[in-house]
Enzyme design. Sequence first.
Site, short mmCIF file in Angstrom:
data_model
loop_
_atom_site.label_atom_id
_atom_site.label_comp_id
_atom_site.label_asym_id
_atom_site.label_seq_id
_atom_site.Cartn_x
_atom_site.Cartn_y
_atom_site.Cartn_z
N SER A 1 3.82 13.21 10.73
CA SER A 1 5.15 13.84 10.62
C SER A 1 5.22 14.98 11.63
O SER A 1 4.71 16.07 11.38
CB SER A 1 5.38 14.36 9.21
OG SER A 1 5.63 13.29 8.33
N LYS B 1 12.84 11.30 8.79
CA LYS B 1 11.92 12.06 7.92
C LYS B 1 12.41 13.50 7.74
O LYS B 1 12.36 14.04 6.64
CB LYS B 1 10.51 12.05 8.52
CG LYS B 1 9.47 12.92 7.80
CD LYS B 1 9.02 12.33 6.47
CE LYS B 1 8.16 13.29 5.65
NZ LYS B 1 6.76 13.31 6.02
N LYS C 1 5.89 23.18 7.34
CA LYS C 1 5.70 22.55 8.65
C LYS C 1 6.91 21.65 8.97
O LYS C 1 7.46 21.70 10.08
CB LYS C 1 4.42 21.72 8.66
CG LYS C 1 4.14 21.04 9.98
CD LYS C 1 3.23 19.83 9.83
CE LYS C 1 3.96 18.65 9.24
NZ LYS C 1 3.24 17.39 9.27
#
Lengths: 299, 299
Positions: free
Chosen positions: A99, A174, A242
Amino acid sequence: MADKERIGVIGLGIMGKPMARNLMFAGHEVVVYDLFPEPVEELVTDGAVLGSSPADVASKSDVTVVMVQNSPQSTTVSLGENGIIEGASNGQLVVDMSSIAPLVSQKIGEELADAGIDFLDAPVSGGEPGAIAGTLAIMVGGTQAAFDRAAPIFEATGASAVLCGEVGAGGFTKLANQICVAANINGLAEALVLTSKAGLNPETVFNAIKGGLAGSNVMNAKAPMMFERNFQAGFRIELHLKDINNVMDTAQELGVPLQMSAQLQQVLQALDNEGNGSDDHAGILKYVEALAKVEVKKS
Amino acid sequence: MADKERIGVIGLGIMGKPMARNLMFAGHEVVVYDLFPEPVEELVTDGAVLGSSPADVASKSDVTVVMVQNSPQSTTVSLGENGIIEGASNGQLVVDMSSIAPLVSQKIGEELADAGIDFLDAPVSGGEPGAIAGTLAIMVGGTQAAFDRAAPIFEATGASAVLCGEVGAGGFTKLANQICVAANINGLAEALVLTSKAGLNPETVFNAIKGGLAGSNVMNAKAPMMFERNFQAGFRIELHLKDINNVMDTAQELGVPLQMSAQLQQVLQALDNEGNGSDDHAGILKYVEALAKVEVKKS
């Protein structure tokens, strides 16, 4: 990709190691590499082939999966010294399931394409439990041909894989997912803090609203964790931070003001600063509680 | 309450009128009052009894339902001149199904209790379609005895009724519901605006994430409205603004900082100022779009 080809797996952390195992269970020959020796030794003992660097893994594989921490690690693994680009043969496929920032995925994809290497960005949701069970939800960016070629990998590691657009589209999707999840958790936290301050039992509030328009997978999963004071991850706050940092970096580069995501970034950063980074993201509740000086707890 | 008692209904707007009809369908004798003559005449033509004031309705009823706009109207109807308190007999029950500030409900309940009148606050979710279909979700605050007495009213107008605590608890729970819904819509809007700016098809993003942790009833209901550019209410922005204003008034009185709800208040107020108050709350999208100069539209 024909079934039972050699698959490289670079990055054997809490996600990559169980994913490599699931690829082995599915009958693939797997070549592995990680900076840390322990997971490499463990998988080699169980039959995986040892890779000495990302380039070495790529040279020994037909398709190479990358599962590392964030954009800088992905860039180094694919394009750096002894990176995939140095070992991969023409026509090889790289599937980056990390990711990372989708604009970085696009740059990696372009550089690999210039070297004749095909690329998919394919981040996942479902966390460690999904990686172990092989039930990840996989969001993919790239060509249909590359997607089809990677299908056996997605079948061995995921419950679903959706081609969302060109390279980067998996990452953008995502990020969309992570915005929705964080917004939902923070809204739920404010709802339970306000009603707890008013003297209500949060479990009763949950039961009263979960069936209506307010109901969500987040509410069903996280409200009980909140009022039972269970903040064991699950999905850690430091990882959600993050992802939201990647949301805001991406939004900045694309010139998109996102006021709610900006606020979520600050909440997650404050919680991480407070030492709560390894809590489940249900722990966003603690931020709202700390401001209100009230604890959500079922009575 | 025995079945088929006389039920007063004060407030015959888009919610109150169909609720009164459902009470009549269920076989109750219904006494009606509204400031506007049209809905009163319509229901009286169909067999309802005419009330000349809230006091008159209460004097002719066993239980009185209130369904008005906001806290000031509820206060006037229950406690003002010619209000319910002037007409209700000792032991009567008032069920206020309006969505108002719960601290105001508590004050109304206290004053009515001093006059020997029982009180429930019982706001609903489900909007006009739910009021017409008799499938509202009803959040109730008050005693178990009063809740049981009102059960036939809830059965005729709702699909579910949950006793959430003492008087005010229905309203607090409704506020929790409205925080979650608005947070969810705004998060979804930011997710679709960011991915649209990146060139993705919002319908593909929706299909990729709706089955995972990001999935919600809001996403299933509102994402298609967003990418099909259908902002016909549904639940209007001006009403959600009213509810979030009640959230922030309540939060202020209880000393609870709610940063996300505060931001949602500003978003809803800005949209109302822009002339979008009668849009469905899926129109929160327009606020995010206007900042980013991008339109979410399926391709």
